[in-house]
Design a protein around this motif. Structure first.
Motif, PDB file in Angstrom:
ATOM      1  N   PHE A   1     -36.857   1.275   0.201  1.00 49.51           N
ATOM      2  CA  PHE A   1     -36.228  -0.034  -0.369  1.00 49.51           C
ATOM      3  C   PHE A   1     -37.323  -0.626  -1.410  1.00 49.51           C
ATOM      4  O   PHE A   1     -36.525  -1.483  -2.272  1.00 49.51           O
ATOM      5  CB  PHE A   1     -36.384  -1.081   0.848  1.00 49.51           C
ATOM      6  CG  PHE A   1     -35.147  -1.006   1.649  1.00 49.51           C
ATOM      7  CD1 PHE A   1     -35.172  -0.342   2.877  1.00 49.51           C
ATOM      8  CD2 PHE A   1     -33.900  -1.615   1.451  1.00 49.51           C
ATOM      9  CE1 PHE A   1     -33.814   0.016   3.463  1.00 49.51           C
ATOM     10  CE2 PHE A   1     -32.764  -1.688   1.842  1.00 49.51           C
ATOM     11  CZ  PHE A   1     -32.785  -0.746   3.245  1.00 49.51           C
TER      12      PHE A   1
ATOM     13  N   ARG B   1     -36.616  -3.062  -5.043  1.00 51.97           N
ATOM     14  CA  ARG B   1     -37.285  -4.798  -5.026  1.00 51.97           C
ATOM     15  C   ARG B   1     -37.872  -4.858  -6.310  1.00 51.97           C
ATOM     16  O   ARG B   1     -38.356  -5.969  -6.544  1.00 51.97           O
ATOM     17  CB  ARG B   1     -38.058  -4.548  -3.866  1.00 51.97           C
ATOM     18  CG  ARG B   1     -37.409  -4.648  -2.361  1.00 51.97           C
ATOM     19  CD  ARG B   1     -37.990  -5.818  -1.703  1.00 51.97           C
ATOM     20  NE  ARG B   1     -37.294  -5.898  -0.297  1.00 51.97           N
ATOM     21  CZ  ARG B   1     -37.728  -5.276   0.468  1.00 51.97           C
ATOM     22  NH1 ARG B   1     -38.828  -4.486   0.673  1.00 51.97           N
ATOM     23  NH2 ARG B   1     -37.192  -5.138   1.703  1.00 51.97           N
TER      24      ARG B   1
ATOM     25  N   ARG C   1     -32.915  -3.763   8.177  1.00 53.70           N
ATOM     26  CA  ARG C   1     -34.167  -2.989   8.174  1.00 53.70           C
ATOM     27  C   ARG C   1     -34.433  -2.094   9.094  1.00 53.70           C
ATOM     28  O   ARG C   1     -35.000  -2.325  10.129  1.00 53.70           O
ATOM     29  CB  ARG C   1     -35.436  -4.123   7.784  1.00 53.70           C
ATOM     30  CG  ARG C   1     -34.978  -5.121   6.808  1.00 53.70           C
ATOM     31  CD  ARG C   1     -35.896  -6.298   6.629  1.00 53.70           C
ATOM     32  NE  ARG C   1     -37.258  -5.732   6.306  1.00 53.70           N
ATOM     33  CZ  ARG C   1     -38.123  -6.786   6.027  1.00 53.70           C
ATOM     34  NH1 ARG C   1     -37.963  -7.995   6.397  1.00 53.70           N
ATOM     35  NH2 ARG C   1     -39.352  -6.124   5.668  1.00 53.70           N
TER      36      ARG C   1
ATOM     37  N   ARG D   1     -27.947   0.552   7.406  1.00 53.29           N
ATOM     38  CA  ARG D   1     -29.008   0.397   5.914  1.00 53.29           C
ATOM     39  C   ARG D   1     -28.226  -0.321   4.960  1.00 53.29           C
ATOM     40  O   ARG D   1     -28.504  -1.365   4.341  1.00 53.29           O
ATOM     41  CB  ARG D   1     -29.629   1.613   5.831  1.00 53.29           C
ATOM     42  CG  ARG D   1     -30.991   1.700   5.086  1.00 53.29           C
ATOM     43  CD  ARG D   1     -31.400   2.795   4.819  1.00 53.29           C
ATOM     44  NE  ARG D   1     -31.773   3.722   5.669  1.00 53.29           N
ATOM     45  CZ  ARG D   1     -32.916   3.754   6.057  1.00 53.29           C
ATOM     46  NH1 ARG D   1     -33.840   3.186   5.673  1.00 53.29           N
ATOM     47  NH2 ARG D   1     -33.421   4.655   7.099  1.00 53.29           N
TER      48      ARG D   1
END
Lengths: 272, 267
Positions: free
Chosen positions: B2, B6, A166, A161
């Protein structure tokens, strides 16, 4: 032609399945997902019943059902009250039973239940063979694309990671692969025995390999030998073909396991 | 998880830092794991997080790496930041046949000579064709370090880099890290459970016990009451700790920097 046509078809279909199941099975073994694969395979029967019920391609409903079940499992595993193996046990047997019940409701359709449960490779048509080739090829390409990130995640998820893999995308791709291979392999060994075609050749290949790629390729080879041996044995002694293939795989596993002096891992581990 | 990174990040807020965390807090099932932690890492600087067991050091590092989401706080990372990560302990299952060479290549492109170079740099070149399961804990740490270097990282994140290394080897590990920092010019953030050995390698130390107890230059932190309360004067007899009693240090450009404990709270 030396061979009867149906044997030729069986061999073609079986070998194609073995070539995909070996490498994919290696990942199932590495990721300790044997029972996970088994659960998805069990649910395939429900997919078969749905296919007949709606009147569309059984292959398609099997894939869709396996993928949905995989997603459901991922969601369920986020809760911590029940352990993973308990969840898998519940889902595997409920899905199988649900499939059996659903099939009994199908009126006017005669389904050869034994063929779905244990495979009927000698009855595969050219259509089936093309489906196996197409699905198998798709699975192989997908596996090649996923190979490095999937391997990285399998060895160490956090490290992968941080290195930019991903992880969730890769995991979803992997489940899709398993679902695809189940749909492809169903005809050959039947849903109850599919997992064995994935994990037995891979487990046998472990002792002979020192890299992941070697293990995956050897698993494909061992799987192919098992398919050829199983079909031959089944013709020779008039035994059911699917189970004969699994017995042949198990025999190969036992032989390799008992062979002295081939242990790559132990050679390395001696330094410990 | 994530999405957290971002978000468009205001560049000015980083001011040339590799990474900047403000007010990081984490609660896990009602338990406070981290409380209002500030931390930043500058290029070419070694930032060391120290603290007792259960202080939340590894958790903090994982949050900085995006492996865990904090309950509160904001984290900025320089866009395109390449991180080399060395997790605390890594055990590769025996069922996976994998050599050190193959393991190294999992992190990305690994040309043969590049691979040999980084392994030689950390002193484990001879292990290239060995199964990873056969190497010792200390060797594995070095292999992980080499894998991180292979990525030409802007930032090295190391979790207890000297773990599994005997005491005599530990100093060597920290010297190696400092040397790698000089050679690669990367920033380093690392976790350690004690200060003495990291002294000569660290540029700044954050003493953590759920919250930041004190922070600053290592010499200053080692004299800080908050640090002493946590660790006591726990220098084992026979171990000579190298302490400067200078009132200044030199930064990377050779300029004099005054020693100062930047912040101080009650522990």
């Amino acid at each position: 032609m030396l061979m009867d046509d149906f044997i030729f078809r069986a061999l073609l279909g079986g070998l194609a399945v073995a070539l995909v199941a070996g490498p994919l099975g290696s990942f199932v073994v590495w990721r300790r997902m044997a029972y996970f694969g088994d659960t998805l395979a069990h649910s395939a029967l429900l997919g078969v019943a749905l296919g007949f019920l709606i009147g569309i391609s059984v292959n398609l409903t099997v894939i869709v059902l396996c993928v949905s079940l995989a997603m459901l499992l991922v969601l369920l595993q986020r809760q911590r009250r029940l352990a993973s193996d308990t969840l898998l046990g519940i889902l595997a047997h409920s899905a199988l039973s649900l499939g059996l019940v659903a099939i009994s409701f199908l009126e006017g359709v005669r389904i050869d239940l034994m063929a779905y449960l244990f495979g009927d490779i000698l009855a595969v048509s050219w259509n089936d063979v093309w489906w196996i080739f197409g699905g198998g090829l798709l699975a192989l390409v997908l596996l090649l694309v996923l190979w490095r990130p999937l391997l990285a995640v399998t060895v160490h998820e956090d490290l992968a990671r941080v290195e930019g893999v991903r992880v969730s995308l890769v995991s979803i791709g992997f489940m899709l692969l398993i679902a695809l291979v189940i749909a492809v392999a169903m005809k050959v060994v039947g849903i109850l025995l599919i997992t064995s075609l994935m994990i037995i050749p891979a487990a046998a290949a472990r002792r002979l390999s020192s890299t992941p790629e070697q293990m995956a390729l050897l698993a494909a080879v061992i799987g192919s030998l098992a398919v050829a041996g199983g079909i031959w044995g089944s013709l020779e002694w008039d035994t059911p073909t699917g189970p004969s293939i699994v017995v042949a795989a198990a025999a190969l596993f036992a032989v390799i396991f008992a062979m002295p002096g081939m242990d790559m891992l132990r050679r390395g581990a001696a330094r410990r | 998880m994530f999405e957290f990174f971002r978000k468009p990040q205001p560049k000015t807020a980083l001011q040339g830092r590799l990474l900047d965390a403000r007010g990081i807090s984490l609660q896990l099932s009602g338990r406070r794991v981290l409380e209002d932690v500030d931390l930043s890492v500058e290029p070419g600087q070694i930032t060391t997080i120290i603290g007792p067991n259960g202080a939340g050091k590894t958790t903090l590092l994982r949050i900085l790496l995006g492996l865990q989401t904090p309950s509160a706080g904001r984290l900025l990372r320089r866009p395109g930041l390449r991180v080399g990560y060395m997790p605390q302990r890594i055990v590769v299952d025996d069922v996976m046949p994998i050599t050190v060479r193959r393991f190294m290549a999992l992190g990305g492109r690994a040309p043969r000579d590049e691979l040999r170079r980084v392994l030689a740099e950390v002193g484990v070149e001879h292990l290239l064709e060995q199964p990873v399961q056969s190497v010792s804990g200390g060797e594995m740490q070095r292999i992980l370090l080499a894998r991180a270097l292979l990525r030409r990282p802007h930032l090295l994140a190391l979790d207890e880099p000297a773990q599994g290394v005997d005491v005599s080897g530990q100093g060597e590990v920290f010297q190696l890290i400092a040397a790698l920092r000089d050679r690669y010019g990367c920033g380093v953030v690392m976790v350690s459970h004690e200060l003495h050995l990291v002294m000569e390698a660290a540029d700044s130390v954050i003493c953590l016990n759920q919250h930041v107890c004190c922070t600053g230059r290592p010499e200053a932190v080692s004299q800080d009451p908050a640090y002493l309360r946590l660790f006591g004067h726990s220098v084992p007899p026979g171990v000579a700790v190298y302490t400067h009693h200078h009132d200044h240090r030199h930064d990377l450009h050779g300029d004099v920097v005054k020693d100062a404990v930047k912040e101080h709270e009650e522990c």
